[in-house]
Design a protein around this motif. Structure first.
Motif, PDB file in Angstrom:
ATOM      1  N   TYR A  10      50.022   8.003  29.325  1.00 46.79           N
ATOM      2  CA  TYR A  10      50.770   7.859  28.078  1.00 46.79           C
ATOM      3  C   TYR A  10      52.169   7.357  28.424  1.00 46.79           C
ATOM      4  O   TYR A  10      52.644   7.527  29.545  1.00 46.79           O
ATOM      5  CB  TYR A  10      50.864   9.203  27.354  1.00 46.79           C
ATOM      6  N   ALA A  14      55.826   9.269  24.648  1.00 42.22           N
ATOM      7  CA  ALA A  14      54.688  10.070  24.155  1.00 42.22           C
ATOM      8  C   ALA A  14      54.575  11.375  24.938  1.00 42.22           C
ATOM      9  O   ALA A  14      54.339  12.437  24.357  1.00 42.22           O
ATOM     10  CB  ALA A  14      53.392   9.269  24.255  1.00 42.22           C
ATOM     11  N   ARG A  15      54.757  11.295  26.266  1.00 45.22           N
ATOM     12  CA  ARG A  15      54.687  12.508  27.077  1.00 45.22           C
ATOM     13  C   ARG A  15      55.821  13.457  26.718  1.00 45.22           C
ATOM     14  O   ARG A  15      55.605  14.664  26.593  1.00 45.22           O
ATOM     15  CB  ARG A  15      54.715  12.152  28.568  1.00 45.22           C
ATOM     16  N   HIS A  18      55.066  15.094  23.407  1.00 41.39           N
ATOM     17  CA  HIS A  18      53.971  16.050  23.584  1.00 41.39           C
ATOM     18  C   HIS A  18      54.499  17.373  24.117  1.00 41.39           C
ATOM     19  O   HIS A  18      54.220  18.441  23.567  1.00 41.39           O
ATOM     20  CB  HIS A  18      52.933  15.457  24.546  1.00 41.39           C
ATOM     21  N   ARG A  69      52.891   6.593  18.085  1.00 39.88           N
ATOM     22  CA  ARG A  69      51.467   6.390  18.372  1.00 39.88           C
ATOM     23  C   ARG A  69      50.909   5.182  17.632  1.00 39.88           C
ATOM     24  O   ARG A  69      50.021   4.486  18.136  1.00 39.88           O
ATOM     25  CB  ARG A  69      50.695   7.665  17.995  1.00 39.88           C
ATOM     26  N   ALA A  74      47.053   5.038  22.880  1.00 38.49           N
ATOM     27  CA  ALA A  74      46.776   6.009  23.941  1.00 38.49           C
ATOM     28  C   ALA A  74      45.929   5.325  25.007  1.00 38.49           C
ATOM     29  O   ALA A  74      45.176   4.393  24.703  1.00 38.49           O
ATOM     30  CB  ALA A  74      46.014   7.204  23.368  1.00 38.49           C
ATOM     31  N   ARG A 176      47.172  12.004  32.756  1.00 36.79           N
ATOM     32  CA  ARG A 176      47.779  11.008  31.871  1.00 36.79           C
ATOM     33  C   ARG A 176      48.945  11.566  31.067  1.00 36.79           C
ATOM     34  O   ARG A 176      49.809  10.818  30.632  1.00 36.79           O
ATOM     35  CB  ARG A 176      46.733  10.446  30.902  1.00 36.79           C
ATOM     36  N   MET A 177      48.969  12.901  30.848  1.00 35.27           N
ATOM     37  CA  MET A 177      50.021  13.491  30.026  1.00 35.27           C
ATOM     38  C   MET A 177      51.080  14.198  30.866  1.00 35.27           C
ATOM     39  O   MET A 177      52.085  14.646  30.343  1.00 35.27           O
ATOM     40  CB  MET A 177      49.398  14.465  29.011  1.00 35.27           C
TER      41      MET A 177
END
Length: 187
Positions: A10, A14-15, A18, A69, A74, A176-177
């Motif tokens: 990501y 985005a991370r 999150h 997003r 993603a 990925r995160m």
């Protein structure tokens, strides 16, 4: 020398969103439980005021996350995932997004229906969404509580699924995160 192509991740934004939202959700649970167990009404009101401020922060961050997003896809899920796993992942993320919007809104509606202001860290007060209404208060109070329990269960399942991908499937889904500096290597 490792020449393998790094797994898709990501975006840093985005991370960040999150993990900040995840952390604030934990704060929300702590504040709500502390308020519920508070020995004094004054302390309970102070804790709930903070709970509301963080709830509105989550709502604003959820809006930012959704907007981000929309313009930043993603990473693709690994080909090794079964179709039902892909559908479940999509459904789970959809429910997370729904709850990130619905829970703070239900709390805001609940407060409005009880004529209790929702401020943001005492800097400003959000407008009431509906007039005082006892039935609406009960409805939104119940909805907020049910969604909180659903979010708790969903978060636990999400964590377990991430661990399953890392420990059992040995794919890159969890990686990925994770922030770049904390991605765990298998070597």
């Amino acid at each position: 020398m490792n020449t393998a192509t790094p797994a898709p991740t990501y975006t840093p934004v985005a991370r960040l969103l999150h993990w900040v939202i995840a952390g604030l959700i934990v704060v929300q649970y702590v504040l709500a439980n502390l308020a519920e167990d508070s020995p004094s009404k004054l302390q309970q009101l102070a804790l709930l005021a903070r709970h509301k401020s963080f709830g509105m922060t989550i709502l604003m961050l959820a809006i930012l996350r959704l907007l981000w997003r929309l313009f930043h896809r993603a990473p693709e899920l690994p080909d090794s995932m079964k179709p039902w796993e892909r559908r479940l992942a999509t459904l789970t993320h959809g429910i997370f997004y729904f709850l990130l919007f619905a829970m703070p809104l239900a709390g805001w509606f609940m407060s409005s229906a009880r004529n209790i202001s929702v401020s943001w860290f005492d800097l400003f007060t959000w407008p009431d969404l509906i007039p005082v209404n006892k039935a609406a208060f009960k409805f939104f109070d119940t909805a907020h509580t049910v969604m909180a329990k659903a979010l708790f269960v969903l978060a636990i399942l999400h964590i377990l699924a991430a661990l399953k991908h890392y420990l059992v499937d040995k794919d890159d889904v969890m990686q990925r995160m994770l922030p770049a500096l904390t991605r765990w290597s298998r070597s």
